[in-house]
Scaffold this motif. Structure first.
Motif, PDB file in Angstrom:
ATOM      1  N   THR A   6       0.827  -1.198   0.000  1.00 21.78           N
ATOM      2  CA  THR A   6       0.000   0.000   0.000  1.00 21.78           C
ATOM      3  C   THR A   6       0.862   1.249   0.000  1.00 21.78           C
ATOM      4  O   THR A   6       1.974   1.253   0.535  1.00 21.78           O
ATOM      5  CB  THR A   6      -0.938   0.022   1.221  1.00 21.78           C
ATOM      6  OG1 THR A   6      -1.772   1.190   1.160  1.00 21.78           O
ATOM      7  CG2 THR A   6      -0.156   0.037   2.527  1.00 21.78           C
ATOM      8  N   THR A   8      -0.843   4.453   0.605  1.00 29.11           N
ATOM      9  CA  THR A   8      -1.541   5.429   1.440  1.00 29.11           C
ATOM     10  C   THR A   8      -2.588   4.720   2.284  1.00 29.11           C
ATOM     11  O   THR A   8      -2.968   3.583   2.018  1.00 29.11           O
ATOM     12  CB  THR A   8      -2.256   6.489   0.578  1.00 29.11           C
ATOM     13  OG1 THR A   8      -3.182   5.827  -0.301  1.00 29.11           O
ATOM     14  CG2 THR A   8      -1.263   7.295  -0.235  1.00 29.11           C
ATOM     15  N   ARG A   9      -3.070   5.432   3.300  1.00 30.39           N
ATOM     16  CA  ARG A   9      -4.224   4.952   4.042  1.00 30.39           C
ATOM     17  C   ARG A   9      -5.479   5.175   3.198  1.00 30.39           C
ATOM     18  O   ARG A   9      -5.576   6.135   2.448  1.00 30.39           O
ATOM     19  CB  ARG A   9      -4.371   5.693   5.372  1.00 30.39           C
ATOM     20  CG  ARG A   9      -3.289   5.402   6.362  1.00 30.39           C
ATOM     21  CD  ARG A   9      -3.687   5.873   7.764  1.00 30.39           C
ATOM     22  NE  ARG A   9      -4.118   7.261   7.809  1.00 30.39           N
ATOM     23  CZ  ARG A   9      -3.293   8.300   7.935  1.00 30.39           C
ATOM     24  NH1 ARG A   9      -1.994   8.100   8.025  1.00 30.39           N
ATOM     25  NH2 ARG A   9      -3.760   9.524   7.981  1.00 30.39           N
ATOM     26  N   GLN A  12      -8.406   3.320   6.815  1.00 34.36           N
ATOM     27  CA  GLN A  12      -7.959   2.562   7.984  1.00 34.36           C
ATOM     28  C   GLN A  12      -7.965   3.450   9.233  1.00 34.36           C
ATOM     29  O   GLN A  12      -8.057   4.671   9.156  1.00 34.36           O
ATOM     30  CB  GLN A  12      -6.563   1.990   7.746  1.00 34.36           C
ATOM     31  CG  GLN A  12      -6.519   0.845   6.760  1.00 34.36           C
ATOM     32  CD  GLN A  12      -6.444   1.308   5.318  1.00 34.36           C
ATOM     33  OE1 GLN A  12      -6.153   2.460   5.049  1.00 34.36           O
ATOM     34  NE2 GLN A  12      -6.694   0.398   4.390  1.00 34.36           N
ATOM     35  N   THR A  14      -7.324   5.726  12.338  1.00 30.73           N
ATOM     36  CA  THR A  14      -6.441   6.867  12.603  1.00 30.73           C
ATOM     37  C   THR A  14      -6.623   7.330  14.039  1.00 30.73           C
ATOM     38  O   THR A  14      -7.574   6.973  14.724  1.00 30.73           O
ATOM     39  CB  THR A  14      -6.732   8.043  11.654  1.00 30.73           C
ATOM     40  OG1 THR A  14      -8.090   8.486  11.857  1.00 30.73           O
ATOM     41  CG2 THR A  14      -6.551   7.638  10.198  1.00 30.73           C
ATOM     42  N   LEU A  72       0.480   3.056   6.554  1.00 33.23           N
ATOM     43  CA  LEU A  72      -0.688   2.941   7.428  1.00 33.23           C
ATOM     44  C   LEU A  72      -0.455   3.555   8.797  1.00 33.23           C
ATOM     45  O   LEU A  72      -1.395   3.650   9.590  1.00 33.23           O
ATOM     46  CB  LEU A  72      -1.080   1.471   7.594  1.00 33.23           C
ATOM     47  CG  LEU A  72      -1.474   0.725   6.312  1.00 33.23           C
ATOM     48  CD1 LEU A  72      -1.920  -0.689   6.658  1.00 33.23           C
ATOM     49  CD2 LEU A  72      -2.567   1.471   5.560  1.00 33.23           C
ATOM     50  N   GLY A 206      -1.889   7.676  11.326  1.00 31.57           N
ATOM     51  CA  GLY A 206      -2.376   6.311  11.161  1.00 31.57           C
ATOM     52  C   GLY A 206      -2.177   5.505  12.426  1.00 31.57           C
ATOM     53  O   GLY A 206      -1.130   5.597  13.068  1.00 31.57           O
ATOM     54  N   VAL A 208      -3.208   1.926  12.666  1.00 30.18           N
ATOM     55  CA  VAL A 208      -3.584   0.541  12.383  1.00 30.18           C
ATOM     56  C   VAL A 208      -2.818  -0.397  13.314  1.00 30.18           C
ATOM     57  O   VAL A 208      -1.633  -0.197  13.567  1.00 30.18           O
ATOM     58  CB  VAL A 208      -3.267   0.203  10.913  1.00 30.18           C
ATOM     59  CG1 VAL A 208      -3.389  -1.288  10.653  1.00 30.18           C
ATOM     60  CG2 VAL A 208      -4.183   0.991   9.992  1.00 30.18           C
TER      61      VAL A 208
END
Length: 748
Positions: A6, A8-9, A12, A14, A72, A206, A208
């Motif tokens: 990935t 970018t977010r 997900q 934050t 993330l 982020g 996650v």
């Protein structure tokens, strides 16, 4: 094993972070000086540094864009600071004080209100209250001025578009013209009570948290010295990595210098960073494997310590600037390594960690033209090497004996290193890391004598760690299998006494190589190794790798045959995907969506008895319906004879099995074991390996223009087309065949 790359977010989880959080500051500086930043508390950080030259300058950096964390876990980029006010307590020693000329300056890089790139230089002393080495600093970005003397040299800062800012740190005696300091200067700076308030104080970050999985992580100080240990461990923890961390202490940032050469101790910045790293790892439940290699930054390595070719050329790696390799026969170099090993193991012990130590890739270097570096003065005195012009190709008995003696010297050096560590830390778990593509190079088969010596036979180490990333990323699965088997046979470590390092991806543009790396990690687990590590964390973060352990840990394909004999009644339906567009005048435009046909089968006519029904239902349940594939023998198309699978170019060794139908080509991924026969330029050869996916790997690359052909039997990978199967006894007794649809699985 499942993964995702990935950038970018995208929805997900934050959270919120206060700007100027101590965890996210970094440091930078010119070599050979060293600096490190660690976190002391939720609102405090410390920089430790050592200066060697008068023009050495370290920067304590805050960046608007997060370039270092996993996508993330990054904080959002916000360049507008006008609604922020930053305050902190400053304490320092060993650096120029706040009130000095060339003292700490906050350099702000960005753009002015008109969008023009520029920098501002904010003297911290102008915004300090207290003494030059212990003061409270308050910076309101809405009313901030650069300039040394205020208001006379006032340069208003426009803080609406900032890329980064950094605090400059220099030693007393700073002179931009350079030159060595009379003595190295060790220094520290602490920022505590860090606070940011105002409307722009909070930034989204982020947050996650992936579930714990079955892979571990490796990293290295040379790649991460500029980040806080807390930041690194947050990424490891929240990406699901647990257990032991392989931590390569590096070859260029850990040592002290004296007169430009290394001396046997850790520099103050490195020691502070690793104390913090070890303590935090312990609190989070990690173990640390301290990894030390025979590699050292060339510019600071004493000339007598270097491995050398017969003409005196030093062993230099391809890094820029280069590193060199320490001679295992040089007593001073080996004493230096033992001292470094003891220093790191002691840091781990002080943090309460179980002592674990890895000798990482110890070897005699081979130059690109094949010349071995066995001829430094200490090696010549130790084992009197004869001339070896190149390790590639056939060697004489005397040359092979030279390589054996070199291997014995290498094994003796690692034994002394391990013994020193075990004496200082009884119960230490010891590891040997071997890089198989070099030590088992097929073009230099005798190299294993010196670089995989029999002196390493179990139980010389507790754990044998293997890595083979050049083979993996190059698609040479056969070499990986052969190499692991040869290392096991030669050194005698059972798979349960082995671990595997999977990776790495050198360039971000090649991030697609992670697929092969994750597959190789799974293959190592299937081989029964005790642990698998991804090498390395910086590349995982750069490329946005997300790995998770699939529920039930099942494979998508079972390498078993469909259990019923099909007979010639089976329905076989090759299908294509063709888009047809008809114009108003009746003309057609056709577009082929698939390059190869995808075949559908109905194997119901093969069900001829109640026993067949029972076998079919059991097989369907075992495959979980359409979830898992299996092999099917197509009664009309199952054998290929003298199919051309490639043409030699003098370098390529890997060729994929194919079946040709005129101009159309079909990849064959499930050949029948033992049925493959290969010819090169019309001559049969057995010098090949068949790998998963129907890949033939020749031991030697065929000459340019030589045709490579294969004959083989093959099965078709298929799955049940539906998740339900209806078979009744009444249907069978009535003589009607049930419908059992299957569909071909495209594997390549």
């Amino acid at each position: 094993m499942a993964f995702w790359l990935t950038d970018t977010r995208a929805g997900q989880t934050t959270g919120l972070m206060t700007r100027f959080d101590p965890v996210y500051w970094t440091v930078d500086f010119p070599r050979p000086m060293m600096a490190a930043v660690t976190t002391l508390a939720a609102d405090a950080l410390r920089v430790d540094a050592v200066f060697y030259n008068r023009n050495d300058l370290a920067g304590l950096i805050w960046e608007s864009a997060d370039r270092h964390d996993h996508p993330l876990l990054r904080y959002d980029m916000v360049r507008d600071y006008r609604a922020c006010r930053l305050s902190f307590r400053w304490r320092s020693a060993g650096v120029l004080a706040l009130d000095a000329v060339n003292g700490p300056v906050l350099t702000i890089e960005g753009r002015d209100a008109g969008g023009r790139a520029r920098s501002w230089y904010v003297r911290l002393w102008n915004y300090a209250r207290g003494t030059p080495e212990d003061a409270r600093v308050t910076i309101d970005f809405a009313t901030l001025d650069g300039g040394f003397v205020l208001p006379g040299e006032r340069d208003p800062v426009w803080a609406g578009d900032i890329d980064r800012m950094f605090v400059s740190l220099v030693a007393p005696g700073y002179d931009a013209a350079g030159g060595a300091l009379a003595q190295p200067v060790e220094a520290w700076v602490e920022l505590s009570d860090i606070a940011c308030d105002g409307a722009g104080a909070m930034v989204t970050i982020g947050d996650v948290v992936l579930p714990e999985h079955d892979l571990r992580i490796a990293s290295g100080y040379d790649d991460s010295y500029h980040l806080t240990p807390e930041r690194l461990l947050r990424n490891m923890l929240q990406l699901g990595y647990r257990g032991a961390i392989v931590h390569y202490v590096g070859m260029s940032h850990y040592f002290r210098l004296k007169g430009g050469m290394v001396e046997g101790a850790l520099n103050v910045a490195c020691a502070a960073w690793h104390r913090d790293f070890a303590a935090r790892a312990k609190r989070l439940g990690y173990e640390l494997i301290w990894s030390l290699s025979y590699e050292l930054f060339d510019a600071h390595c004493p000339a007598a310590w270097k491995q050398r070719a017969a003409d005196g050329s030093p062993a230099l790696t391809g890094w820029v600037p280069p590193s060199t390799l320490l001679s295992p026969s040089n007593a001073a170099a080996m004493a230096y390594l033992r001292g470094i090993a003891l220093a790191f193991v002691a840091i781990g012990a002080a943090a309460g960690l179980t002592p674990r130590f890895q000798v990482g890739e110890p070897w005699w270097w081979v130059l690109p033209d094949g010349r071995p570096c066995l001829y430094d003065d200490s090696a010549t005195a130790a084992f009197a090497p004869v001339a070896v012009a190149s390790v590639r190709g056939a060697l004489s008995e005397a040359q092979r004996a030279t390589l054996d003696r070199a291997g014995a010297a290498l094994a003796a050096s690692t034994a002394a290193l391990v013994a020193a560590v075990k004496t200082a830390a009884p119960g230490c778990v010891t590891y040997l890391l071997a890089y198989l593509p070099t030590v088992l190079d097929i073009a230099a088969p005798e190299v294993r004598r010196m670089n995989l010596p029999t002196g390493w036979v179990a139980p010389a180490f507790d754990v044998l760690q293997l890595e083979d990333y050049d083979w993996v990323t190059g698609g040479d699965t056969a070499a990986s299998v052969r190499g692991a088997a040869e290392a096991t046979r030669r050194l005698g470590y059972r798979p349960a006494q082995q671990e595997y390092l999977a990776g790495f991806v050198l360039h971000g543009a090649d991030r697609g190589q992670w697929r092969a790396i994750v597959t190789a990690a799974g293959a190592a687990q299937a081989r029964g190794v005790a642990g698998v590590y991804l090498w390395a964390l910086p590349q995982v973060l750069r490329d946005g790798l997300v790995y998770w352990q699939e529920e039930d840990a099942v494979d998508a394909f079972d390498d078993v045959m469909f259990p019923l004999a099909l007979g010639r009644e089976v329905e076989v339906t090759p299908t294509f995907s063709t888009g047809v567009t008809t114009s108003a005048g009746g003309r057609e435009t056709r577009r082929a969506g698939w390059a190869e046909a995808r075949t559908r089968y109905d194997v119901g006519p093969g069900v001829r008895s109640e026993a067949d029904v029972a076998a079919l239902l059991a097989f369907f349940r075992a495959r979980m319906g359409a979830a898992r594939g299996f092999r099917l023998r197509d009664p009309f198309d199952w054998r290929a004879t003298d199919e051309t699978i490639g043409t030699g170019d003098g370098a390529t060794r890997h060729f994929a099995l194919v079946r040709r139908y005129g101009a159309a080509t079909r990849r064959i991924t499930r050949p029948v074991a033992g049925s493959v026969r290969v010819t090169v330029a019309g001559v049969a050869t057995s010098a090949f390996t068949l790998s998963a996916g129907g890949i033939v790997t020749l031991d030697t690359a065929p000459a340019a223009g030589a045709a490579v052909a294969a004959s083989f039997d093959f099965d078709v990978p298929v799955r049940f087309a539906e998740d339900q199967l209806s078979v009744t006894r009444a249907t069978y007794l009535a003589g009607a065949a049930p419908s059992v649809p299957l569909i071909e699985v495209r594997e390549a």
